[in-house]
Scaffold this active site. Structure first.
Site, PDB file in Angstrom:
ATOM      1  N   HIS A  39      25.917  54.698  10.910  1.00 24.01           N
ATOM      2  CA  HIS A  39      25.020  54.661   9.756  1.00 24.01           C
ATOM      3  C   HIS A  39      24.341  56.023   9.616  1.00 24.01           C
ATOM      4  O   HIS A  39      23.954  56.647  10.608  1.00 24.01           O
ATOM      5  CB  HIS A  39      23.975  53.563   9.941  1.00 24.01           C
ATOM      6  N   GLU A  59      21.422  56.959   8.767  1.00 18.94           N
ATOM      7  CA  GLU A  59      20.093  57.054   9.388  1.00 18.94           C
ATOM      8  C   GLU A  59      20.201  57.219  10.899  1.00 18.94           C
ATOM      9  O   GLU A  59      19.470  58.016  11.507  1.00 18.94           O
ATOM     10  CB  GLU A  59      19.273  55.811   9.045  1.00 18.94           C
ATOM     11  N   SER A  75      25.339  48.947   2.300  1.00 17.10           N
ATOM     12  CA  SER A  75      23.882  48.879   2.408  1.00 17.10           C
ATOM     13  C   SER A  75      23.508  47.960   3.554  1.00 17.10           C
ATOM     14  O   SER A  75      23.675  46.739   3.476  1.00 17.10           O
ATOM     15  CB  SER A  75      23.272  48.363   1.097  1.00 17.10           C
ATOM     16  N   SER A  76      22.969  48.535   4.616  1.00 19.44           N
ATOM     17  CA  SER A  76      22.622  47.757   5.810  1.00 19.44           C
ATOM     18  C   SER A  76      21.601  46.676   5.500  1.00 19.44           C
ATOM     19  O   SER A  76      21.756  45.516   5.900  1.00 19.44           O
ATOM     20  CB  SER A  76      22.087  48.696   6.901  1.00 19.44           C
ATOM     21  N   ASN A  77      20.531  47.023   4.784  1.00 18.33           N
ATOM     22  CA  ASN A  77      19.486  46.029   4.545  1.00 18.33           C
ATOM     23  C   ASN A  77      19.976  44.909   3.637  1.00 18.33           C
ATOM     24  O   ASN A  77      19.558  43.759   3.777  1.00 18.33           O
ATOM     25  CB  ASN A  77      18.212  46.701   3.999  1.00 18.33           C
ATOM     26  N   SER A  91      18.056  49.094  -2.061  1.00 20.41           N
ATOM     27  CA  SER A  91      18.678  50.195  -2.802  1.00 20.41           C
ATOM     28  C   SER A  91      19.373  49.725  -4.080  1.00 20.41           C
ATOM     29  O   SER A  91      20.067  50.501  -4.731  1.00 20.41           O
ATOM     30  CB  SER A  91      19.686  50.929  -1.903  1.00 20.41           C
TER      31      SER A  91
END
Length: 311
Positions: free
Chosen positions: A124, A126, A222-224, A266
């Site tokens: 990822h 981040e 998108s991880s979240n 996002s």
């Protein structure tokens, strides 16, 4: 059909800041503007800016010397910043302040001589940026099983950090296992998981109980957003992560009376509205907003753009 429209949903303060930064950079400097990685992990947002002359890069060498480069909301490593400086790029840092917090914690713990365990997803953006702050000191784990496999020479000198967009429940389990194995491990005084990630997960956890199906607006990388779909499934409610109404399948709605609609941090509100319009048209959907928690967070523009914004 009844549609429960979750709130909060969609853009968080960090995403708003990053998108506003790119808009202002386009206005001030004109196209092309180069962005290191995707500005946020959403296909609609990326395509919107590509159509306006923004170029998203995976390698800094692709940006011409002296051009304008924006660092995405996910943050970058010191090595990337140095390369940008060496190439004389006009760098604009749109890193989310909550990601910057994790970077600063990594630097602090590394200076203290601690072995840092970073909880996150390998690859990822981040995670790559955070690990770049102290690559010799950081170990990445993704599960309690990864914690069990750790071999630490000096367990009395350890600390943990987390990616900001993780599952709150999964992360708590990993932290608990770390504390069990390494009782002296240090950690941040305040959770690294961002307020928006926590709030959107809280909404799904509370509202999915009233639904037969959950639709999460967001892109697959998108991880979240992924975590929101997973959380609904953990609560026994089928869930699908979609980019928009074009992804919907009629068989999903067979026998479904109530649908929960939410969006990752996002995902733009326009795609939520498009899905609601589809459900109204095809299923005579009645929309019921459900507020779980108020959000009133905003972040300042990058230093490089503040004067431009006020002029």
């Amino acid at each position: 059909m009844q549609v429960l429209l979750a709130s909060p949903r969609g853009f968080c303060a960090g995403v708003n800041m990053a998108i506003d930064s790119l808009e202002l950079a386009l206005k001030a400097f004109g196209a092309p503007i180069y962005v290191y990685h995707e500005i946020v992990h959403n296909r609609h947002v990326v395509e919107h800016f590509q159509e306006r002359g923004v170029v998203f890069l995976e390698e800094l060498e692709e940006a011409p010397t002296g051009s304008t480069l924006l660092f995405s909301a996910h943050g970058v490593s010191p090595e990337v910043r140095q390369k940008a400086k060496e190439r004389d790029l006009r760098a604009i840092d749109a890193t989310c302040p909550l990601v910057t917090k994790v970077h600063l914690e990594a630097i602090k713990y590394a200076k203290e001589g601690r072995t840092i365990v970073l909880i996150g997803h390998e690859g990822h953006d981040e995670v790559i940026g955070t690990m770049g702050e102290a690559p010799e000191a950081i170990l990445l784990v993704e599960s309690p099983e990864d914690v069990d496999a750790l071999e630490i020479a000096h367990p009395e000198h350890m600390a943990y950090l987390t990616q900001t967009t993780l599952s709150v429940d999964d992360t708590s389990r990993i932290i608990a296992r770390l504390r069990e194995r390494f009782p002296l491990i240090a950690g941040p005084t305040k959770s690294d998981i961002c307020y928006a990630t926590q709030n959107r997960q809280e909404a799904v956890a509370k509202l999915s109980a009233d639904a037969d199906l959950t639709l999460v607006l967001g892109s697959q990388n998108s991880s979240n957003s992924q975590r929101l779909a997973e959380l609904s499934k953990e609560h026994g409610v089928a869930a699908y992560l979609i980019d928009g109404p074009q992804d919907l399948k009629p068989e999903w709605f067979e026998g479904v009376e109530t649908v929960l609609v939410t969006a990752g941090a996002s995902a733009p509100e326009t795609v939520v509205e498009a899905v609601l319009d589809y459900l109204k048209e095809h299923y005579d959907a009645k929309i019921e907003p459900r507020l779980v928690r108020e959000e009133n967070v905003s972040f300042p523009l990058p230093r490089e753009l503040r004067q431009l914004a006020s002029s």
